[in-house]
Design a protein around this motif. Structure first.
Motif, mmCIF file in Angstrom:
data_model
loop_
_atom_site.group_PDB
_atom_site.id
_atom_site.type_symbol
_atom_site.label_atom_id
_atom_site.label_comp_id
_atom_site.label_asym_id
_atom_site.label_seq_id
_atom_site.Cartn_x
_atom_site.Cartn_y
_atom_site.Cartn_z
ATOM 1 N N ARG A 2 0.707 -32.909 18.261
ATOM 2 C CA ARG A 2 0.715 -32.109 17.048
ATOM 3 C C ARG A 2 1.660 -30.903 17.095
ATOM 4 N NH1 ARG A 2 -5.667 -31.557 15.898
ATOM 5 N NH2 ARG A 2 -5.816 -32.089 18.103
ATOM 6 N N LEU A 3 2.020 -30.467 18.310
ATOM 7 C CA LEU A 3 2.885 -29.281 18.417
ATOM 8 C C LEU A 3 4.156 -29.582 19.203
ATOM 9 C CD1 LEU A 3 0.191 -26.549 19.223
ATOM 10 C CD2 LEU A 3 1.023 -27.272 16.975
ATOM 11 N N ARG A 82 13.765 -19.407 19.652
ATOM 12 C CA ARG A 82 12.964 -19.412 18.423
ATOM 13 C C ARG A 82 11.500 -19.108 18.759
ATOM 14 N NH1 ARG A 82 13.921 -23.397 15.205
ATOM 15 N NH2 ARG A 82 11.861 -23.520 14.248
ATOM 16 N N VAL A 83 10.720 -18.808 17.734
ATOM 17 C CA VAL A 83 9.267 -18.665 17.861
ATOM 18 C C VAL A 83 8.645 -19.372 16.664
ATOM 19 C CG1 VAL A 83 7.282 -17.118 17.975
ATOM 20 C CG2 VAL A 83 9.444 -16.431 19.036
ATOM 21 N N ASP A 84 7.823 -20.362 16.921
ATOM 22 C CA ASP A 84 7.197 -21.132 15.844
ATOM 23 C C ASP A 84 5.747 -20.733 15.590
ATOM 24 O OD1 ASP A 84 9.397 -23.130 15.354
ATOM 25 O OD2 ASP A 84 9.040 -23.479 17.495
ATOM 26 N N SER A 130 13.574 -15.879 9.197
ATOM 27 C CA SER A 130 14.914 -16.486 9.268
ATOM 28 C C SER A 130 14.819 -18.002 9.411
ATOM 29 C CB SER A 130 15.704 -15.888 10.439
ATOM 30 O OG SER A 130 15.179 -16.316 11.686
ATOM 31 N N GLN A 131 13.749 -18.484 10.021
ATOM 32 C CA GLN A 131 13.527 -19.923 10.195
ATOM 33 C C GLN A 131 12.917 -20.567 8.941
ATOM 34 O OE1 GLN A 131 12.335 -19.474 14.969
ATOM 35 N NE2 GLN A 131 10.794 -20.045 13.474
ATOM 36 N N LYS A 132 12.367 -19.719 8.059
ATOM 37 C CA LYS A 132 11.620 -20.184 6.887
ATOM 38 C C LYS A 132 10.441 -21.068 7.299
ATOM 39 C CE LYS A 132 13.814 -18.311 3.404
ATOM 40 N NZ LYS A 132 13.130 -17.387 2.480
ATOM 41 N N SER A 133 9.803 -20.698 8.398
ATOM 42 C CA SER A 133 8.623 -21.433 8.860
ATOM 43 C C SER A 133 7.934 -20.639 9.958
ATOM 44 C CB SER A 133 8.999 -22.818 9.403
ATOM 45 O OG SER A 133 9.764 -22.701 10.586
ATOM 46 N N GLY A 134 6.642 -20.880 10.111
ATOM 47 C CA GLY A 134 5.904 -20.220 11.184
ATOM 48 C C GLY A 134 4.414 -20.280 10.953
ATOM 49 N N ARG A 135 3.675 -20.131 12.041
ATOM 50 C CA ARG A 135 2.219 -20.102 11.997
ATOM 51 C C ARG A 135 1.747 -18.904 12.818
ATOM 52 N NH1 ARG A 135 2.911 -23.571 8.782
ATOM 53 N NH2 ARG A 135 2.193 -25.737 8.763
ATOM 54 N N ILE A 136 0.929 -18.072 12.208
ATOM 55 C CA ILE A 136 0.291 -16.975 12.931
ATOM 56 C C ILE A 136 -1.209 -17.169 12.840
ATOM 57 C CG2 ILE A 136 -0.103 -14.478 13.032
ATOM 58 C CD1 ILE A 136 2.678 -14.079 11.857
ATOM 59 N N SER A 230 -1.395 -26.146 13.449
ATOM 60 C CA SER A 230 -0.767 -27.451 13.278
ATOM 61 C C SER A 230 -0.389 -27.720 11.826
ATOM 62 C CB SER A 230 -1.719 -28.551 13.755
ATOM 63 O OG SER A 230 -2.769 -28.742 12.815
ATOM 64 N N GLU A 231 0.357 -28.800 11.615
ATOM 65 C CA GLU A 231 0.734 -29.203 10.263
ATOM 66 C C GLU A 231 -0.471 -29.647 9.451
ATOM 67 O OE1 GLU A 231 3.679 -28.931 8.622
ATOM 68 O OE2 GLU A 231 4.145 -27.720 10.379
ATOM 69 N N GLU A 232 -1.562 -29.983 10.116
ATOM 70 C CA GLU A 232 -2.779 -30.385 9.412
ATOM 71 C C GLU A 232 -3.325 -29.249 8.542
ATOM 72 O OE1 GLU A 232 -5.245 -31.538 12.619
ATOM 73 O OE2 GLU A 232 -4.170 -33.410 12.998
ATOM 74 N N ALA A 233 -2.963 -28.001 8.896
ATOM 75 C CA ALA A 233 -3.415 -26.828 8.135
ATOM 76 C C ALA A 233 -2.274 -26.232 7.310
ATOM 77 C CB ALA A 233 -3.980 -25.784 9.091
#
Length: 250
Positions: A2-3, A82-84, A130-136, A230-233
Protein backbone atom coordinates in the motif's frame (compact mmCIF):
# COMPACT_ATOMS: atom_id res chain seq x y z
CA UNK A 1 2.07 -3.00 -1.04
CA UNK A 2 0.00 0.00 0.00
CA UNK A 3 2.93 2.40 0.50
CA UNK A 4 5.38 1.18 -2.13
CA UNK A 5 8.28 3.66 -2.54
CA UNK A 6 6.57 6.33 -0.43
CA UNK A 7 8.90 8.32 1.83
CA UNK A 8 7.48 8.49 5.35
CA UNK A 9 8.74 10.42 8.38
CA UNK A 10 7.64 8.94 11.72
CA UNK A 11 8.51 10.91 14.86
CA UNK A 12 8.95 9.24 18.23
CA UNK A 13 9.66 6.05 16.28
CA UNK A 14 12.28 4.60 18.61
CA UNK A 15 9.75 2.64 20.65
CA UNK A 16 6.08 2.05 21.37
CA UNK A 17 3.47 3.24 18.87
CA UNK A 18 6.02 5.02 16.68
CA UNK A 19 8.14 1.87 16.34
CA UNK A 20 5.06 -0.14 15.38
CA UNK A 21 4.10 2.48 12.77
CA UNK A 22 7.61 2.54 11.29
CA UNK A 23 7.86 -1.24 10.96
CA UNK A 24 4.31 -1.56 9.62
CA UNK A 25 4.98 1.10 6.99
CA UNK A 26 8.18 -0.64 5.94
CA UNK A 27 6.35 -3.93 5.44
CA UNK A 28 4.00 -2.03 3.12
CA UNK A 29 6.91 -0.80 1.00
CA UNK A 30 7.63 2.64 2.46
CA UNK A 31 11.06 4.18 2.88
CA UNK A 32 10.92 5.09 6.54
CA UNK A 33 12.65 7.93 8.38
CA UNK A 34 12.87 6.73 11.97
CA UNK A 35 13.02 9.97 13.97
CA UNK A 36 13.49 10.08 17.72
CA UNK A 37 15.11 12.13 20.46
CA UNK A 38 17.04 8.97 21.40
CA UNK A 39 19.19 8.16 18.36
CA UNK A 40 20.20 4.75 19.74
CA UNK A 41 16.60 3.49 19.81
CA UNK A 42 15.94 5.00 16.37
CA UNK A 43 19.02 3.26 14.99
CA UNK A 44 17.87 -0.03 16.51
CA UNK A 45 14.48 0.24 14.79
CA UNK A 46 16.05 1.29 11.48
CA UNK A 47 18.49 -1.60 11.73
CA UNK A 48 15.64 -4.05 12.28
CA UNK A 49 13.82 -2.68 9.23
CA UNK A 50 16.94 -2.97 7.07
CA UNK A 51 17.63 -6.52 8.29
CA UNK A 52 14.25 -7.46 6.82
CA UNK A 53 15.08 -5.88 3.48
CA UNK A 54 13.53 -2.48 4.08
CA UNK A 55 14.88 1.03 3.55
CA UNK A 56 15.23 3.15 6.68
CA UNK A 57 17.07 6.24 7.91
CA UNK A 58 17.58 6.84 11.63
CA UNK A 59 17.75 10.52 12.63
CA UNK A 60 17.87 12.24 16.00
CA UNK A 61 15.33 15.02 16.38
CA UNK A 62 14.08 17.23 19.17
CA UNK A 63 10.56 18.06 18.02
CA UNK A 64 10.39 20.94 20.50
CA UNK A 65 13.14 22.78 18.59
CA UNK A 66 12.25 24.12 15.14
CA UNK A 67 15.86 24.08 13.92
CA UNK A 68 16.18 20.41 14.82
CA UNK A 69 13.02 19.70 12.84
CA UNK A 70 14.26 21.72 9.85
CA UNK A 71 17.62 19.91 9.92
CA UNK A 72 15.87 16.54 9.84
CA UNK A 73 13.71 17.52 6.88
CA UNK A 74 16.81 18.75 5.02
CA UNK A 75 18.50 15.39 5.67
CA UNK A 76 15.47 13.53 4.33
CA UNK A 77 15.40 15.65 1.17
CA UNK A 78 19.13 15.08 0.65
CA UNK A 79 18.69 11.29 0.88
CA UNK A 80 15.28 10.70 -0.69
CA UNK A 81 14.38 13.90 -2.55
CA UNK A 82 10.75 13.99 -1.37
CA UNK A 83 8.39 13.48 1.58
CA UNK A 84 5.08 11.72 0.97
CA UNK A 85 3.88 10.94 4.50
CA UNK A 86 4.37 12.64 7.86
CA UNK A 87 3.35 10.93 11.09
CA UNK A 88 3.55 13.27 14.10
CA UNK A 89 3.72 10.68 16.85
CA UNK A 90 6.30 12.04 19.33
CA UNK A 91 4.72 12.83 22.68
CA UNK A 92 5.35 13.28 26.38
CA UNK A 93 3.19 13.42 29.48
CA UNK A 94 3.34 13.55 33.26
CA UNK A 95 0.36 12.36 35.28
CA UNK A 96 -0.43 14.64 38.20
CA UNK A 97 -3.25 16.85 39.49
CA UNK A 98 -3.25 20.19 37.71
CA UNK A 99 -2.83 22.12 40.98
CA UNK A 100 0.41 20.22 41.62
CA UNK A 101 1.85 20.86 38.16
CA UNK A 102 4.47 23.49 37.33
CA UNK A 103 5.17 25.86 34.48
CA UNK A 104 8.19 23.81 33.43
CA UNK A 105 5.94 20.78 32.98
CA UNK A 106 3.35 22.82 31.04
CA UNK A 107 6.04 24.14 28.73
CA UNK A 108 7.45 20.69 27.99
CA UNK A 109 4.05 19.08 27.42
CA UNK A 110 2.98 21.83 25.02
CA UNK A 111 6.36 22.00 23.26
CA UNK A 112 6.53 18.26 22.55
CA UNK A 113 2.89 17.46 21.88
CA UNK A 114 1.59 20.61 20.17
CA UNK A 115 4.48 22.78 19.01
CA UNK A 116 6.34 19.74 17.69
CA UNK A 117 3.38 18.81 15.50
CA UNK A 118 3.02 22.38 14.25
CA UNK A 119 6.76 22.68 13.53
CA UNK A 120 6.94 19.45 11.54
CA UNK A 121 3.89 20.36 9.47
CA UNK A 122 5.36 23.80 8.72
CA UNK A 123 8.65 22.25 7.59
CA UNK A 124 7.18 19.44 5.49
CA UNK A 125 4.19 21.13 3.87
CA UNK A 126 6.15 23.24 1.33
CA UNK A 127 7.51 19.95 -0.05
CA UNK A 128 4.09 18.34 -0.21
CA UNK A 129 2.57 21.47 -1.78
CA UNK A 130 5.19 21.42 -4.53
CA UNK A 131 4.40 17.73 -5.10
CA UNK A 132 0.63 18.40 -5.06
CA UNK A 133 0.25 15.35 -2.82
CA UNK A 134 0.83 14.19 0.73
CA UNK A 135 -0.57 12.53 3.81
CA UNK A 136 -0.23 13.86 7.35
CA UNK A 137 -1.46 11.84 10.31
CA UNK A 138 -1.19 13.48 13.72
CA UNK A 139 -1.31 11.26 16.77
CA UNK A 140 -3.67 12.96 19.17
CA UNK A 141 -5.34 11.29 22.17
CA UNK A 142 -8.81 10.65 23.47
CA UNK A 143 -7.69 12.93 26.31
CA UNK A 144 -7.90 15.76 23.78
CA UNK A 145 -11.51 14.85 22.97
CA UNK A 146 -13.04 14.11 26.37
CA UNK A 147 -10.42 15.18 28.95
CA UNK A 148 -8.51 13.00 31.38
CA UNK A 149 -7.97 13.47 35.12
CA UNK A 150 -4.33 14.11 35.92
CA UNK A 151 -3.62 15.19 32.34
CA UNK A 152 -5.04 18.70 32.13
CA UNK A 153 -2.30 20.33 30.07
CA UNK A 154 -1.70 17.18 28.00
CA UNK A 155 -5.43 17.12 27.21
CA UNK A 156 -5.24 20.79 26.22
CA UNK A 157 -2.24 20.14 23.97
CA UNK A 158 -3.85 17.15 22.27
CA UNK A 159 -7.10 19.09 21.88
CA UNK A 160 -4.98 21.70 20.16
CA UNK A 161 -3.56 19.05 17.84
CA UNK A 162 -7.09 18.02 16.85
CA UNK A 163 -8.19 21.61 16.17
CA UNK A 164 -4.96 22.34 14.27
CA UNK A 165 -5.52 19.23 12.15
CA UNK A 166 -9.03 20.32 11.15
CA UNK A 167 -7.89 23.78 10.09
CA UNK A 168 -4.85 22.48 8.23
CA UNK A 169 -7.04 19.95 6.42
CA UNK A 170 -9.22 22.79 5.13
CA UNK A 171 -6.23 24.84 3.99
CA UNK A 172 -4.37 21.96 2.34
CA UNK A 173 -7.22 20.26 0.49
CA UNK A 174 -6.63 22.41 -2.62
CA UNK A 175 -3.13 20.88 -2.78
CA UNK A 176 -4.41 17.29 -2.59
CA UNK A 177 -2.91 16.87 0.89
CA UNK A 178 -4.96 15.09 3.54
CA UNK A 179 -4.52 15.82 7.25
CA UNK A 180 -6.09 13.53 9.84
CA UNK A 181 -5.75 12.45 13.47
CA UNK A 182 -5.61 9.08 15.11
CA UNK A 183 -6.50 9.30 18.80
CA UNK A 184 -5.27 6.39 20.94
CA UNK A 185 -6.89 5.35 24.15
CA UNK A 186 -4.71 3.78 26.88
CA UNK A 187 -1.98 1.83 25.11
CA UNK A 188 0.54 -0.72 26.38
CA UNK A 189 3.76 1.18 25.63
CA UNK A 190 7.00 1.92 27.51
CA UNK A 191 5.75 5.48 28.12
CA UNK A 192 2.53 4.17 29.66
CA UNK A 193 4.58 1.80 31.84
CA UNK A 194 6.69 4.73 33.05
CA UNK A 195 3.61 6.82 33.81
CA UNK A 196 1.90 3.95 35.62
CA UNK A 197 5.00 2.94 37.58
CA UNK A 198 3.97 5.06 40.54
CA UNK A 199 0.51 3.51 40.61
CA UNK A 200 0.58 -0.19 39.69
CA UNK A 201 -3.21 -0.44 39.82
CA UNK A 202 -3.82 2.18 37.14
CA UNK A 203 -3.63 -0.32 34.25
CA UNK A 204 -5.94 -2.75 36.03
CA UNK A 205 -8.49 -0.01 36.68
CA UNK A 206 -8.35 1.18 33.09
CA UNK A 207 -8.85 -2.30 31.67
CA UNK A 208 -12.06 -2.66 33.71
CA UNK A 209 -13.49 0.47 32.04
CA UNK A 210 -12.62 -0.58 28.45
CA UNK A 211 -15.36 -2.67 26.80
CA UNK A 212 -12.78 -4.87 25.07
CA UNK A 213 -11.17 -5.43 28.48
CA UNK A 214 -7.59 -4.80 27.38
CA UNK A 215 -5.19 -1.98 26.69
CA UNK A 216 -4.48 -1.16 23.06
CA UNK A 217 -1.35 -2.69 21.59
CA UNK A 218 0.96 -0.55 19.42
CA UNK A 219 -0.02 -2.58 16.33
CA UNK A 220 -3.67 -1.59 16.87
CA UNK A 221 -2.65 2.02 16.35
CA UNK A 222 -0.18 1.29 13.55
CA UNK A 223 -2.88 -0.37 11.46
CA UNK A 224 -5.22 2.61 11.87
CA UNK A 225 -2.43 5.03 10.92
CA UNK A 226 -1.55 2.87 7.91
CA UNK A 227 -5.12 3.16 6.67
CA UNK A 228 -5.13 6.94 7.06
CA UNK A 229 -1.78 7.21 5.22
CA UNK A 230 -2.83 4.96 2.34
CA UNK A 231 -4.77 5.57 -0.87
CA UNK A 232 -7.68 3.73 0.74
CA UNK A 233 -8.28 6.94 2.75
CA UNK A 234 -7.86 9.27 -0.24
CA UNK A 235 -11.22 10.99 0.35
CA UNK A 236 -10.83 11.39 4.12
CA UNK A 237 -9.46 14.59 5.64
CA UNK A 238 -9.92 16.63 8.81
CA UNK A 239 -11.10 13.59 10.77
CA UNK A 240 -10.18 12.13 14.15
CA UNK A 241 -10.30 8.35 14.50
CA UNK A 242 -10.35 7.04 18.08
CA UNK A 243 -8.68 3.67 18.64
CA UNK A 244 -9.67 2.88 22.20
CA UNK A 245 -11.52 -0.42 22.50
CA UNK A 246 -14.77 1.45 23.05
CA UNK A 247 -13.59 3.39 26.11
CA UNK A 248 -15.12 6.55 24.67
CA UNK A 249 -17.72 6.41 21.93
CA UNK A 250 -17.88 9.83 20.31
Amino acid sequence: MRLKDKVAIVTGAGRGIGCAIATTFSKEGAKVVVADLDLSTAACVAGEIESLGGDALAVRVNVAKKKSVDDLVDAVLEKYGRVDILINNAGWDKIEPFMESTEDTWDKVIAVNLKGTISFCRSVLPIMISQKSGRIVNIASDAGRVGSSGEAVYSAAKGGVIAFTKTLAREMARNKISVNCVAPGPTDTPLFAEIAAGNPKIAEALVKTIPFRRLAQPDDLANAVLFMASEEAAYITGQTLSVNGGLNML
